[in-house]
Design a protein around this motif. Sequence first.
Motif, PDB file in Angstrom:
ATOM      1  N   LEU A  94       0.988  -1.086   0.032  1.00  0.00           N
ATOM      2  CA  LEU A  94       0.353   0.328   0.045  1.00  0.00           C
ATOM      3  C   LEU A  94       0.919   1.277   0.278  1.00  0.00           C
ATOM      4  CD1 LEU A  94      -3.044  -1.396   2.400  1.00  0.00           C
ATOM      5  CD2 LEU A  94      -3.094  -0.118   0.151  1.00  0.00           C
ATOM      6  N   SER A 141      -9.686  -7.101   0.071  1.00  0.00           N
ATOM      7  CA  SER A 141     -11.175  -7.435   0.748  1.00  0.00           C
ATOM      8  C   SER A 141     -11.873  -6.206   2.040  1.00  0.00           C
ATOM      9  CB  SER A 141     -11.497  -8.920   1.980  1.00  0.00           C
ATOM     10  OG  SER A 141     -10.761  -9.256   2.779  1.00  0.00           O
ATOM     11  N   SER A 142     -11.027  -5.816   2.681  1.00  0.00           N
ATOM     12  CA  SER A 142     -11.370  -4.549   3.014  1.00  0.00           C
ATOM     13  C   SER A 142     -10.268  -3.560   3.342  1.00  0.00           C
ATOM     14  CB  SER A 142     -11.904  -5.097   4.313  1.00  0.00           C
ATOM     15  OG  SER A 142     -11.031  -5.527   5.546  1.00  0.00           O
ATOM     16  N   GLN A 165      -9.102  -0.137   5.936  1.00  0.00           N
ATOM     17  CA  GLN A 165      -9.257   0.251   7.329  1.00  0.00           C
ATOM     18  C   GLN A 165      -8.300   1.894   7.284  1.00  0.00           C
ATOM     19  OE1 GLN A 165      -8.482  -2.905  10.241  1.00  0.00           O
ATOM     20  NE2 GLN A 165      -9.976  -3.976   8.640  1.00  0.00           N
ATOM     21  N   TYR A 220      -6.744   4.100  10.166  1.00  0.00           N
ATOM     22  CA  TYR A 220      -6.202   4.479  11.649  1.00  0.00           C
ATOM     23  C   TYR A 220      -5.869   5.990  12.335  1.00  0.00           C
ATOM     24  CZ  TYR A 220      -7.049  -0.369  12.611  1.00  0.00           C
ATOM     25  OH  TYR A 220      -7.311  -1.697  12.094  1.00  0.00           O
ATOM     26  N   LEU A 241      -8.492   2.792  15.134  1.00  0.00           N
ATOM     27  CA  LEU A 241      -9.930   2.978  13.969  1.00  0.00           C
ATOM     28  C   LEU A 241     -10.572   3.794  13.539  1.00  0.00           C
ATOM     29  CD1 LEU A 241     -10.301   0.755  11.991  1.00  0.00           C
ATOM     30  CD2 LEU A 241     -12.680   0.077  13.025  1.00  0.00           C
ATOM     31  N   THR A 272     -13.789   1.515   9.032  1.00  0.00           N
ATOM     32  CA  THR A 272     -13.394   0.348   7.725  1.00  0.00           C
ATOM     33  C   THR A 272     -14.271   0.510   6.164  1.00  0.00           C
ATOM     34  OG1 THR A 272     -13.736  -1.728   9.328  1.00  0.00           O
ATOM     35  CG2 THR A 272     -13.420  -2.130   7.787  1.00  0.00           C
ATOM     36  N   VAL A 293     -15.578  -1.422   2.968  1.00  0.00           N
ATOM     37  CA  VAL A 293     -15.798  -3.503   2.304  1.00  0.00           C
ATOM     38  C   VAL A 293     -16.084  -2.591   0.934  1.00  0.00           C
ATOM     39  CG1 VAL A 293     -16.911  -5.732   3.059  1.00  0.00           C
ATOM     40  CG2 VAL A 293     -16.231  -3.820   5.039  1.00  0.00           C
ATOM     41  N   GLU A 318      -7.419  -5.104   4.114  1.00  0.00           N
ATOM     42  CA  GLU A 318      -7.040  -6.959   4.672  1.00  0.00           C
ATOM     43  C   GLU A 318      -6.296  -7.530   3.288  1.00  0.00           C
ATOM     44  OE1 GLU A 318     -10.449  -8.149   6.244  1.00  0.00           O
ATOM     45  OE2 GLU A 318     -10.174 -10.114   6.482  1.00  0.00           O
ATOM     46  N   HIS A 319      -4.538  -8.202   4.352  1.00  0.00           N
ATOM     47  CA  HIS A 319      -4.306  -8.954   3.183  1.00  0.00           C
ATOM     48  C   HIS A 319      -5.164  -9.965   1.960  1.00  0.00           C
ATOM     49  CE1 HIS A 319      -1.059 -11.760   1.600  1.00  0.00           C
ATOM     50  NE2 HIS A 319      -0.595 -11.218   1.380  1.00  0.00           N
ATOM     51  N   ASN A 324      -5.961 -13.852   3.620  1.00  0.00           N
ATOM     52  CA  ASN A 324      -7.594 -14.343   4.852  1.00  0.00           C
ATOM     53  C   ASN A 324      -6.815 -15.343   5.581  1.00  0.00           C
ATOM     54  OD1 ASN A 324      -9.392 -13.415   3.391  1.00  0.00           O
ATOM     55  ND2 ASN A 324      -9.792 -15.212   1.946  1.00  0.00           N
ATOM     56  N   GLY A 379      -6.687 -12.184   8.318  1.00  0.00           N
ATOM     57  CA  GLY A 379      -6.882 -11.066   9.128  1.00  0.00           C
ATOM     58  C   GLY A 379      -5.610 -10.202   9.106  1.00  0.00           C
ATOM     59  N   LYS A 380      -4.475 -10.594   8.333  1.00  0.00           N
ATOM     60  CA  LYS A 380      -3.345  -9.547   7.610  1.00  0.00           C
ATOM     61  C   LYS A 380      -3.693  -8.121   7.624  1.00  0.00           C
ATOM     62  CE  LYS A 380       0.982 -10.217   5.410  1.00  0.00           C
ATOM     63  NZ  LYS A 380       1.886 -11.347   4.484  1.00  0.00           N
ATOM     64  N   LEU A 381      -3.279  -6.855   7.648  1.00  0.00           N
ATOM     65  CA  LEU A 381      -3.332  -6.288   8.157  1.00  0.00           C
ATOM     66  C   LEU A 381      -1.573  -5.537   7.285  1.00  0.00           C
ATOM     67  CD1 LEU A 381      -5.378  -4.330  10.371  1.00  0.00           C
ATOM     68  CD2 LEU A 381      -5.937  -5.161   7.922  1.00  0.00           C
TER      69      LEU A 381
END
Lengths: 112, 114
Positions: A4, A30-31, A33, A35, A45, A48, A50, A92-93, A96, A98-100
């Motif tokens: 990113l 996939s999403s 966020q 911060y 946060l 988010t 999506v 969100e990587h 899947n 949940g890794k950011l």
Amino acid sequence: TQLLEQSPQFLSIQEGENLTVYCNSSSVFSSLQWYRQEPGEGPVLLVTVVTGGEVKKLKRLTFQFGDARKDSSLHITAAQPGDTGLYLCAGEHSSNTGKLIFGQGTTLQVKP
Amino acid sequence: EPEVTQTPSHQVTQMGQEVILRCVPISNHLYFYWYRQILGQKVEFLVSFYNNEISEKSEIFDDQFSVERPDGSNFTLKIRSTKLEDSAMYFCASTRYRAKNIQYFGAGTRLSVL
């Protein structure tokens, strides 16, 4: 590798001005966020997003997710000194777990 | 409001020593993460943890690192033999749902390796 790119890295503006921070990637997330991080604290946060094309508003802050879910922007209207801080985007990587993946951050200074 | 708590806030250690960073995630959360942020650099993912096992780890998370959830409330990050380059802010995060998750971050532990 999903990356990113956040821009600008630094922004110094006068109170009352508008600004936009961008977060771009060649990968689909996939999403995404946004911060805000104060010195010596963890990221807090803001929002988010999506769905591709989604727009969310939080008072004077407007967040948009690109149609292809590869980019996002944060627009602040009539910036105030209280908006001063570090803004981070994180996607969100696709693994899947949940890794950011974080952008480099934008340091915003709003002068009175 | 529930929050993620991390202790200590600042840890100073000598190179080669073992350190354990502690985190108490939000109580009904199921997914746990460690990230680090070297001064002036971006926040980097270290490891994700679910159902008492690692889901994913980054290249940074080599065999000097380990995570544990020993008692159902604490979530720890151990660095077995610290190096100078391990000096960073370490953030713990947790979320209840994995997909389109909202991760809540602790305030971080500043690790200084001398």
